[in-house]
Design a protein around this motif. Structure first.
Motif, PDB file in Angstrom:
ATOM      1  N   ASP A 156       0.808  -1.225   0.000  1.00 45.86           N
ATOM      2  CA  ASP A 156       0.000   0.000   0.000  1.00 45.86           C
ATOM      3  C   ASP A 156       0.841   1.275   0.000  1.00 45.86           C
ATOM      4  O   ASP A 156       0.591   2.207   0.769  1.00 45.86           O
ATOM      5  N   ASP A 214       0.732   3.573  -2.058  1.00 44.11           N
ATOM      6  CA  ASP A 214      -0.099   4.727  -2.441  1.00 44.11           C
ATOM      7  C   ASP A 214      -0.691   5.420  -1.216  1.00 44.11           C
ATOM      8  O   ASP A 214      -0.764   6.643  -1.170  1.00 44.11           O
ATOM      9  N   THR A 215      -1.111   4.637  -0.231  1.00 43.34           N
ATOM     10  CA  THR A 215      -1.718   5.246   0.959  1.00 43.34           C
ATOM     11  C   THR A 215      -0.736   5.388   2.115  1.00 43.34           C
ATOM     12  O   THR A 215      -1.018   6.092   3.077  1.00 43.34           O
ATOM     13  N   HIS A 216       0.418   4.722   2.017  1.00 36.52           N
ATOM     14  CA  HIS A 216       1.474   4.817   3.035  1.00 36.52           C
ATOM     15  C   HIS A 216       2.802   5.095   2.310  1.00 36.52           C
ATOM     16  O   HIS A 216       3.645   4.205   2.190  1.00 36.52           O
ATOM     17  N   GLY A 262       5.584   2.023   2.993  1.00 32.64           N
ATOM     18  CA  GLY A 262       4.396   1.183   2.912  1.00 32.64           C
ATOM     19  C   GLY A 262       3.839   0.845   4.284  1.00 32.64           C
ATOM     20  O   GLY A 262       4.424   1.177   5.319  1.00 32.64           O
TER      21      GLY A 262
END
Length: 187
Positions: free
Chosen positions: A20, A22-24, A28
């Protein structure tokens, strides 16, 4: 020519970031745990030994951007850092660290770093793509892995895209509370 050592933290299942991204962004989801060893007394000593043996660092533009070029006034590394990039950029100096941006790929960047490192090591610290490219090109003499006792299950794999086998000869491992530190001679 200077010996080239690739050096990176990873999970037991071979990931250098968590999932993830993209969100972290950066490491990640859960990826921070890969680097807890850095903040221990043993970890600081290992880092001091590593950087003490090094005369130059190679990293990626993504890592440079994600860390804001290690934006500390005293110059985090205290030695030249060469950034593999496709986007030209003027050199950036922070204290004793000058970041030079090289657009000729990982081989040209490693050559530039080796030219200033002299008899000291060139320290390739990633990310994964830079280390993969250096291994594929046969540039890496030593591979140091800091293996965190963690299974991430997904993320950025270190050993994807190698294009074939790489022969490794293990050296003596070093164990700390937060990681097992493995070093291999390559080839």
């Amino acid at each position: 020519m200077a010996a080239i050592e690739a050096n990176i933290s990873m999970s037991v299942d071979g990931y250098v970031t968590g999932p993830d991204l993209d969100t972290h962004p950066g490491l990640g989801a859960g990826g921070e745990a890969l680097h807890t060893w850095v903040w221990t007394e043993d970890g600081r000593r290992l880092l001091a030994d590593t950087f003490g043996a090094s005369g130059a660092v190679v990293t990626s533009r993504r890592v440079y951007d994600a860390t804001d070029g290690w934006a500390v006034e005293d110059g985090f590394f205290g030695m030249p850092v060469f950034v593999v990039t496709h986007r030209p950029h003027e050199p950036v100096t922070r204290g004793g660290t000058t970041f030079t941006f090289v657009t000729g790929g990982v081989e040209a960047t490693a050559r530039a770093a080796a030219a200033v490192a002299g008899e000291r090591r060139v320290h390739i610290m990633g990310g994964a793509s830079i280390i993969q490219q250096a291994l594929r090109a046969g540039l890496v003499d030593r591979l140091s892995l800091h293996v965190a006792p963690l299974l991430l299950g997904a993320g950025t794999p270190l050993f994807a895209h190698l294009g074939g086998p790489v022969t490794l000869t293990p050296l003596e491992p070093h164990h700390t509370a937060d990681a097992t530190h493995l070093t291999y001679l390559v080839g």
